[in-house]
Write a protein that holds these residues in place. Sequence first.
Motif, PDB file in Angstrom:
ATOM      1  N   SER A 159       9.641   2.648   1.223  1.00  0.00           N
ATOM      2  CA  SER A 159       9.331   3.905   0.541  1.00  0.00           C
ATOM      3  C   SER A 159       8.228   3.713  -0.489  1.00  0.00           C
ATOM      4  O   SER A 159       7.314   4.537  -0.613  1.00  0.00           O
ATOM      5  N   VAL A 160       8.310   2.608  -1.245  1.00  0.00           N
ATOM      6  CA  VAL A 160       7.323   2.339  -2.289  1.00  0.00           C
ATOM      7  C   VAL A 160       5.950   2.078  -1.673  1.00  0.00           C
ATOM      8  O   VAL A 160       4.938   2.663  -2.086  1.00  0.00           O
ATOM      9  N   PHE A 161       5.900   1.186  -0.657  1.00  0.00           N
ATOM     10  CA  PHE A 161       4.613   0.860  -0.043  1.00  0.00           C
ATOM     11  C   PHE A 161       4.024   2.061   0.682  1.00  0.00           C
ATOM     12  O   PHE A 161       2.800   2.267   0.651  1.00  0.00           O
ATOM     13  N   SER A 162       4.880   2.862   1.332  1.00  0.00           N
ATOM     14  CA  SER A 162       4.377   4.055   2.028  1.00  0.00           C
ATOM     15  C   SER A 162       3.838   5.079   1.051  1.00  0.00           C
ATOM     16  O   SER A 162       2.918   5.835   1.372  1.00  0.00           O
ATOM     17  N   PHE A 163       4.406   5.114  -0.158  1.00  0.00           N
ATOM     18  CA  PHE A 163       3.919   6.045  -1.183  1.00  0.00           C
ATOM     19  C   PHE A 163       2.491   5.693  -1.592  1.00  0.00           C
ATOM     20  O   PHE A 163       1.638   6.574  -1.731  1.00  0.00           O
ATOM     21  N   PHE A 164       2.213   4.401  -1.747  1.00  0.00           N
ATOM     22  CA  PHE A 164       0.887   3.977  -2.203  1.00  0.00           C
ATOM     23  C   PHE A 164      -0.121   3.840  -1.061  1.00  0.00           C
ATOM     24  O   PHE A 164      -1.307   4.114  -1.236  1.00  0.00           O
ATOM     25  N   LEU A 165       0.343   3.395   0.111  1.00  0.00           N
ATOM     26  CA  LEU A 165      -0.588   3.101   1.204  1.00  0.00           C
ATOM     27  C   LEU A 165      -0.685   4.211   2.237  1.00  0.00           C
ATOM     28  O   LEU A 165      -1.731   4.376   2.868  1.00  0.00           O
ATOM     29  N   ASN A 166       0.398   4.975   2.440  1.00  0.00           N
ATOM     30  CA  ASN A 166       0.427   5.961   3.519  1.00  0.00           C
ATOM     31  C   ASN A 166       0.642   7.382   3.046  1.00  0.00           C
ATOM     32  O   ASN A 166       0.950   8.266   3.862  1.00  0.00           O
ATOM     33  N   SER A 167       0.530   7.595   1.737  1.00  0.00           N
ATOM     34  CA  SER A 167       0.621   8.951   1.159  1.00  0.00           C
ATOM     35  C   SER A 167       1.951   9.630   1.451  1.00  0.00           C
ATOM     36  O   SER A 167       2.014  10.849   1.624  1.00  0.00           O
ATOM     37  N   GLN A 168       3.016   8.849   1.516  1.00  0.00           N
ATOM     38  CA  GLN A 168       4.336   9.448   1.708  1.00  0.00           C
ATOM     39  C   GLN A 168       4.839   9.978   0.372  1.00  0.00           C
ATOM     40  O   GLN A 168       4.695   9.331  -0.662  1.00  0.00           O
ATOM     41  N   LYS A 169       5.462  11.151   0.388  1.00  0.00           N
ATOM     42  CA  LYS A 169       5.957  11.757  -0.838  1.00  0.00           C
ATOM     43  C   LYS A 169       7.329  11.201  -1.199  1.00  0.00           C
ATOM     44  O   LYS A 169       8.125  10.869  -0.332  1.00  0.00           O
ATOM     45  N   PHE A 170       7.580  11.115  -2.511  1.00  0.00           N
ATOM     46  CA  PHE A 170       8.892  10.713  -3.003  1.00  0.00           C
ATOM     47  C   PHE A 170       9.741  11.966  -3.195  1.00  0.00           C
ATOM     48  O   PHE A 170       9.547  12.714  -4.151  1.00  0.00           O
ATOM     49  N   THR A 171      10.656  12.208  -2.286  1.00  0.00           N
ATOM     50  CA  THR A 171      11.568  13.340  -2.394  1.00  0.00           C
ATOM     51  C   THR A 171      12.850  12.887  -3.092  1.00  0.00           C
ATOM     52  O   THR A 171      13.098  11.685  -3.235  1.00  0.00           O
ATOM     53  N   PRO A 172      13.694  13.829  -3.536  1.00  0.00           N
ATOM     54  CA  PRO A 172      14.960  13.435  -4.175  1.00  0.00           C
ATOM     55  C   PRO A 172      15.824  12.555  -3.288  1.00  0.00           C
ATOM     56  O   PRO A 172      16.474  11.623  -3.777  1.00  0.00           O
ATOM     57  N   PHE A 173      15.841  12.824  -1.977  1.00  0.00           N
ATOM     58  CA  PHE A 173      16.671  12.016  -1.081  1.00  0.00           C
ATOM     59  C   PHE A 173      16.102  10.606  -0.911  1.00  0.00           C
ATOM     60  O   PHE A 173      16.853   9.630  -0.833  1.00  0.00           O
ATOM     61  N   SER A 224       3.793  -0.923   6.670  1.00  0.00           N
ATOM     62  CA  SER A 224       2.890   0.050   6.040  1.00  0.00           C
ATOM     63  C   SER A 224       1.433  -0.285   6.330  1.00  0.00           C
ATOM     64  O   SER A 224       0.611   0.614   6.574  1.00  0.00           O
ATOM     65  N   LEU A 225       1.100  -1.581   6.332  1.00  0.00           N
ATOM     66  CA  LEU A 225      -0.272  -1.989   6.647  1.00  0.00           C
ATOM     67  C   LEU A 225      -0.605  -1.736   8.121  1.00  0.00           C
ATOM     68  O   LEU A 225      -1.739  -1.394   8.458  1.00  0.00           O
ATOM     69  N   VAL A 226       0.391  -1.916   9.001  1.00  0.00           N
ATOM     70  CA  VAL A 226       0.188  -1.603  10.423  1.00  0.00           C
ATOM     71  C   VAL A 226      -0.122  -0.117  10.581  1.00  0.00           C
ATOM     72  O   VAL A 226      -1.041   0.274  11.310  1.00  0.00           O
ATOM     73  N   GLN A 227       0.653   0.723   9.893  1.00  0.00           N
ATOM     74  CA  GLN A 227       0.411   2.158   9.962  1.00  0.00           C
ATOM     75  C   GLN A 227      -0.988   2.496   9.445  1.00  0.00           C
ATOM     76  O   GLN A 227      -1.726   3.281  10.055  1.00  0.00           O
ATOM     77  N   LEU A 228      -1.375   1.880   8.336  1.00  0.00           N
ATOM     78  CA  LEU A 228      -2.700   2.114   7.770  1.00  0.00           C
ATOM     79  C   LEU A 228      -3.796   1.628   8.718  1.00  0.00           C
ATOM     80  O   LEU A 228      -4.845   2.272   8.853  1.00  0.00           O
ATOM     81  N   SER A 229      -3.556   0.516   9.408  1.00  0.00           N
ATOM     82  CA  SER A 229      -4.532  -0.027  10.351  1.00  0.00           C
ATOM     83  C   SER A 229      -4.734   0.891  11.541  1.00  0.00           C
ATOM     84  O   SER A 229      -5.861   1.082  12.007  1.00  0.00           O
ATOM     85  N   PHE A 230      -3.655   1.473  12.045  1.00  0.00           N
ATOM     86  CA  PHE A 230      -3.786   2.423  13.149  1.00  0.00           C
ATOM     87  C   PHE A 230      -4.597   3.646  12.722  1.00  0.00           C
ATOM     88  O   PHE A 230      -5.382   4.188  13.500  1.00  0.00           O
ATOM     89  N   GLU A 231      -4.414   4.072  11.480  1.00  0.00           N
ATOM     90  CA  GLU A 231      -5.103   5.275  11.016  1.00  0.00           C
ATOM     91  C   GLU A 231      -6.573   5.022  10.698  1.00  0.00           C
ATOM     92  O   GLU A 231      -7.433   5.832  11.031  1.00  0.00           O
ATOM     93  N   LYS A 232      -6.875   3.872  10.051  1.00  0.00           N
ATOM     94  CA  LYS A 232      -8.211   3.638   9.513  1.00  0.00           C
ATOM     95  C   LYS A 232      -9.070   2.708  10.361  1.00  0.00           C
ATOM     96  O   LYS A 232     -10.300   2.801  10.316  1.00  0.00           O
ATOM     97  N   VAL A 233      -8.457   1.789  11.119  1.00  0.00           N
ATOM     98  CA  VAL A 233      -9.224   0.771  11.836  1.00  0.00           C
ATOM     99  C   VAL A 233      -9.167   0.990  13.349  1.00  0.00           C
ATOM    100  O   VAL A 233     -10.183   1.204  14.003  1.00  0.00           O
ATOM    101  N   ILE A 234      -7.962   0.935  13.911  1.00  0.00           N
ATOM    102  CA  ILE A 234      -7.815   1.031  15.366  1.00  0.00           C
ATOM    103  C   ILE A 234      -8.075   2.459  15.849  1.00  0.00           C
ATOM    104  O   ILE A 234      -8.700   2.686  16.878  1.00  0.00           O
TER     105      ILE A 234
END
Length: 382
Positions: A159-173, A224-234
């Motif tokens: 959750s923390v890494f996705s918030f900073f690297l993948n723009s995931q929102k921090f919801t109450p849940f 999270s880095l794999v997800q970022l790589s698919f979006e920005k590199v691959i």
Amino acid sequence: MEEDQSGVELQTRVHTRDQDKEVSSTNRPRSSRFKHYKWWIRVISYIVFLIAGQSAATLLGRLYYDKGGNSKWMATFVQSAGFPILLPLMFYFSSPFTKSTHVGVSSVARQPTIPTLVLLYFGFGLLLTGDNMMYSYGLLYVPVSTYSLLCATQLAFNSVFSFFLNSQKFTPFILNSVILLTISAALLAVNSDSENTSTVSKGKYVIGFLCTIGASAAYSLYLSLVQLSFEKVIKRETFSAVLDMQIYPSLVATCGCVVGLFASGEWRTLSKEMEEYGEGKVSYLMTLIFTAVTWQVSSIGLLGLVFEVSSLFSNVISTLSLPVIPILAVIFFHDKMDGVKGMAMVLAIWGFLSYIYQHYLDDSKSKKANPNEVSLGHADQV
């Protein structure tokens, strides 16, 4: 007369076209439902592969240590060395005769250069080597039931890494899940004195505890880095691209383990380790082979969920083995399950369910926005 005939023919063609549209609109829901059912069958199959493979691999890894295995590099090696069983799939999906299926990513995007991919896979391979090594230390020094509960913290780290690297929102849940998983890990930390650590010193237990937490953080960072790589590199998500992301870093990680095995000198003790293994030489080899295979079965399930849903969802499903492994550890390895560990398990499952509920809410919003969308979790697309 000719005008009347042409008018009749025109009316006939219009009537026929209307009938075709009615038939097409009638068949479309059936076809959509059929695709929906097929999708669920695939997803459920991948979930079974992931949970069964991960649970079996973890228990076999502990069995290796309990019966006399002591090589951390060998335990690390088998976590990635089974990747050759995925090569037939890679060759099949890379074939020019195989039509690639894209998931929400345009195939027109410019492909990365070979040096970029080599650097990317090499970096991920080194990260996996360190991650697998920390998992090996954790499994050696910490009871397998505690190890499994600690691994659930990867959701909080994710959750923390996705918030900073993948723009995931921090919801109450999501925040609730992070807090509960953190409390669960803290309970296990203060409960170290009650663990059955007669053969492991308290210092080694602390090392195993910290290594397991560190491995969970590293694995979440990797996803999270794999997800970022698919979006920005691959910039493409075909099943062949997902297989490449599994196979090439695993090759690098396996080579890194071989280097570590020889550099540490542990290779000299492997023959003695095999001879003194509690269940015999054949059982020693079969334990290592099946550990490698079950890790790859788990990887196939992980890859399938990445392809069908998302990398974030696959990470959530991987923690479904949370309630399974501690129970099996109590049965097969006689781990202690006291009140504090039971409370930690309840909190971890609560945190997991909170995370799943957030996915359910995201899926409901996605379906309202895209009524024809079949799969869930596309808000988290890799």
